[in-house]
Design a protein around this motif. Structure first.
Motif, PDB file in Angstrom:
ATOM      1  N   LYS A 103       0.298   8.632  -3.937  1.00  0.00           N
ATOM      2  CA  LYS A 103      -0.688   8.387  -4.994  1.00  0.00           C
ATOM      3  C   LYS A 103      -0.028   7.821  -6.243  1.00  0.00           C
ATOM      4  O   LYS A 103      -0.548   6.897  -6.870  1.00  0.00           O
ATOM      5  CB  LYS A 103      -1.431   9.669  -5.354  1.00  0.00           C
ATOM      6  CG  LYS A 103      -2.490  10.071  -4.372  1.00  0.00           C
ATOM      7  CD  LYS A 103      -3.396  11.149  -4.937  1.00  0.00           C
ATOM      8  CE  LYS A 103      -2.643  12.355  -5.400  1.00  0.00           C
ATOM      9  NZ  LYS A 103      -3.497  13.480  -5.802  1.00  0.00           N
ATOM     10  N   PHE A 145       0.878   4.224  -5.691  1.00  0.00           N
ATOM     11  CA  PHE A 145      -0.294   3.357  -5.775  1.00  0.00           C
ATOM     12  C   PHE A 145      -0.700   3.133  -7.228  1.00  0.00           C
ATOM     13  O   PHE A 145      -1.010   2.012  -7.628  1.00  0.00           O
ATOM     14  CB  PHE A 145      -1.463   3.937  -4.982  1.00  0.00           C
ATOM     15  CG  PHE A 145      -2.695   3.078  -5.064  1.00  0.00           C
ATOM     16  CD1 PHE A 145      -2.797   1.951  -4.263  1.00  0.00           C
ATOM     17  CD2 PHE A 145      -3.723   3.368  -5.936  1.00  0.00           C
ATOM     18  CE1 PHE A 145      -3.913   1.141  -4.331  1.00  0.00           C
ATOM     19  CE2 PHE A 145      -4.833   2.572  -6.021  1.00  0.00           C
ATOM     20  CZ  PHE A 145      -4.939   1.443  -5.214  1.00  0.00           C
ATOM     21  N   CYS A 183      -0.672  -0.379  -8.994  1.00  0.00           N
ATOM     22  CA  CYS A 183      -1.955  -0.875  -9.478  1.00  0.00           C
ATOM     23  C   CYS A 183      -1.853  -1.274 -10.946  1.00  0.00           C
ATOM     24  O   CYS A 183      -2.381  -2.313 -11.358  1.00  0.00           O
ATOM     25  CB  CYS A 183      -3.027   0.182  -9.261  1.00  0.00           C
ATOM     26  SG  CYS A 183      -4.678  -0.419  -9.555  1.00  0.00           S
ATOM     27  N   GLY A 220      -0.683  -2.362  -5.575  1.00  0.00           N
ATOM     28  CA  GLY A 220      -0.745  -0.909  -5.430  1.00  0.00           C
ATOM     29  C   GLY A 220      -0.616  -0.469  -3.987  1.00  0.00           C
ATOM     30  O   GLY A 220       0.049   0.520  -3.679  1.00  0.00           O
ATOM     31  N   THR A 221      -1.246  -1.215  -3.087  1.00  0.00           N
ATOM     32  CA  THR A 221      -1.148  -0.889  -1.664  1.00  0.00           C
ATOM     33  C   THR A 221       0.288  -1.005  -1.168  1.00  0.00           C
ATOM     34  O   THR A 221       0.790  -0.123  -0.463  1.00  0.00           O
ATOM     35  CB  THR A 221      -2.067  -1.804  -0.837  1.00  0.00           C
ATOM     36  OG1 THR A 221      -3.406  -1.645  -1.297  1.00  0.00           O
ATOM     37  CG2 THR A 221      -1.978  -1.490   0.640  1.00  0.00           C
ATOM     38  N   ALA A 224       2.332   1.850  -2.512  1.00  0.00           N
ATOM     39  CA  ALA A 224       2.007   3.097  -1.807  1.00  0.00           C
ATOM     40  C   ALA A 224       2.692   3.134  -0.443  1.00  0.00           C
ATOM     41  O   ALA A 224       3.221   4.166  -0.026  1.00  0.00           O
ATOM     42  CB  ALA A 224       0.502   3.252  -1.657  1.00  0.00           C
TER      43      ALA A 224
END
Length: 80
Positions: A21, A24, A28, A69-70, A73
């Motif tokens: 989290k 990400f 992001c 962000g992906t 993560a």
């Protein structure tokens, strides 16, 4: 005296899902900042103005923020 991992106050290391989290969210944030810069330049170059400009910049920010962000993560998940 050796230092315990959890500590006397119940503090513990973040779990794997918490790390994912956090990765990400960091990705992001960085992606949205980059999207704001590149999106503004791109939309102004095309000639957008007003509401269309704001919409174009927002779309670029969301796309780049989600993408970066992906990947962040996934990278944090690999490190777990």
């Amino acid at each position: 005296m050796p230092v315990t991992v959890g500590g006397p106050y119940g503090q513990s290391q973040p779990g794997c899902f918490d790390k994912i989290k956090m990765g990400f969210m960091m990705g992001c944030t960085v992606g949205m900042a980059a999207g704001a810069l590149f999106g503004t330049f791109s939309c102004l170059r095309v000639g957008m103005r007003g509401r269309e400009l704001i919409s174009g910049i927002g779309k670029t920010m969301m796309q780049s923020g989600g993408t970066f962000g992906t990947f962040m993560a996934i990278g944090m998940g690999i490190r777990c």
